[in-house]
Design an enzyme around this catalytic site. Structure first.
Site, mmCIF file in Angstrom:
data_model
loop_
_atom_site.group_PDB
_atom_site.id
_atom_site.type_symbol
_atom_site.label_atom_id
_atom_site.label_comp_id
_atom_site.label_asym_id
_atom_site.label_seq_id
_atom_site.Cartn_x
_atom_site.Cartn_y
_atom_site.Cartn_z
ATOM 1 C CB SER A 43 -36.861 24.501 -40.705
ATOM 2 O OG SER A 43 -37.546 24.909 -39.376
ATOM 3 N N GLY A 94 -41.374 27.417 -44.436
ATOM 4 C CA GLY A 94 -42.419 27.913 -45.235
ATOM 5 C C GLY A 94 -42.176 28.712 -46.453
ATOM 6 C CB ALA A 125 -44.574 26.201 -49.143
ATOM 7 C CE1 TYR A 173 -40.264 22.160 -30.537
ATOM 8 C CE2 TYR A 173 -41.072 20.203 -31.101
ATOM 9 C CZ TYR A 173 -40.038 21.059 -31.201
ATOM 10 O OH TYR A 173 -39.026 20.701 -32.021
#
Length: 335
Positions: free
Chosen positions: A204, A209, A212, A55
């Site tokens: 995840s 996302g 959401a 990362y």
């Protein structure tokens, strides 16, 4: 927050995946914003932080180490090796390398960046298919004996590979993508983890996302940063994305019925799938962080969970989770 078992550790049921603070979804937040979010998580009762050498090509471990090392006794620290950045002619490139000497070198570098003497949970980020998994796990077992890591994890592997690795040294946790719209773990890995006493860490968990509920039109994808990894994911492209958007009205309605936000609905569903499952949502938003943590307080009725599973599952979601090149790098079972 309710507690769950992560290998030999007890941690809060909702953890923090730190990747978003340095990697994958476009321009990361500033170091100051990243610091504020990490400290906010600690204040909210998050006791499991998940990072990796990959990362930001070390930037995320450096951030986590700088910010959280003064509070080291308050949380369980997880990081990963076996997939890192290597300097080349075109700049830094992502490389999968599971050779024992590479894993041990990466660990030494991680300890320095994380400002710690020991990493609690250290994952093989990807199985390097050019190296027997037994050899890679053997190197991690050496690190356990040397006191540099406390427990071993695997990421994105099949039930068969988990069993091979577990025969060399006990595996504390297996991490892979798992959410309402990515159900591959239900083929074999979830049961294998339960049988072997391995914790299952779901990355995840909010569908990158999508769950959401904020995405509404294909134009939302066009607004993503050029380096956002979702641009290369089939589920966020063309007809597949248009088909997936049609699921959201019903999904939002179920969240309202449950009395929670769409993101909390996704996390609460995961928590209800088994005591050995630990979601690690990531975010760059303090408001979303607080929202995610409060998902641990949401309980879904059996009937609502069943309707939710019927609405969003492998038969109703359009498109594979990865493109062909990325899919070839992983070892998970596929429908």
């Amino acid at each position: 927050m309710q507690q769950r078992k992560l290998g030999p550790f007890q941690v809060g049921a909702i953890s923090l995946g730190c990747m978003n603070l340095s990697h994958a979804y476009g321009v990361p937040p500033s170091p100051e914003q990243g610091e504020a979010l990490l400290l906010k998580a600690l204040d909210l009762g998050v006791t499991h932080f998940d990072t990796a050498a990959l990362y930001g090509f070390g930037a995320n471990e450096t951030l986590v180490g700088r910010v959280l090392s003064p509070h080291r006794s308050r949380f369980t620290l997880a990081s990963k090796c076996g997939m890192t950045g290597v300097n080349g002619e075109g700049g830094v490139k992502r490389v999968i390398d599971g050779r024992p000497e590479s894993l041990k070198r990466t660990c030494e570098e991680a300890l320095q960046r994380l400002r710690t003497d020991v990493i609690d949970l250290y994952y093989l980020h990807r199985w390097d298919k050019q190296v027997p998994v037994e050899d890679s796990v053997g190197a991690l077992a050496d690190l356990v004996r040397e006191g540099k890591i406390r427990a071993i994890g695997l990421s994105e592997v099949s039930a068969g590979t988990l069993r091979r690795a577990h025969a060399v040294h006990p595996v504390a946790a297996l991490q892979t993508e798992y959410s309402l719209w990515t159900r591959n773990a239900e083929i074999a890995v979830l049961d294998a983890c339960r049988e072997l006493g391995v914790s299952f860490v779901a990355f995840s968990p909010i569908g990158r996302g999508f769950l959401a509920g904020a995405l509404s039109t294909p134009a939302d994808i066009a607004a993503f940063d050029a380096k956002d990894i979702r641009r290369a994911m089939p589920r966020f492209q063309g007809d597949d994305f248009a088909a997936n958007l049609r699921l959201l009205d019903g999904y939002r309605a179920l969240a309202r019925e449950a009395g929670c936000t769409p993101a909390q609905l996704a996390l609460a569903w995961l928590l209800g799938r088994g005591e050995h499952i630990l979601p690690i949502p990531g975010t760059t938003s303090a408001a979303h962080l607080e929202e995610n943590v409060k998902a641990a307080e949401v309980t879904l009725s059996t009937g609502l969970a069943a309707r939710l599973e019927a609405l969003i599952d492998r038969r109703t979601v359009a498109g594979p989770r990865y493109n062909a090149a990325t899919q070839a790098e992983i070892d998970t079972e596929e429908f």
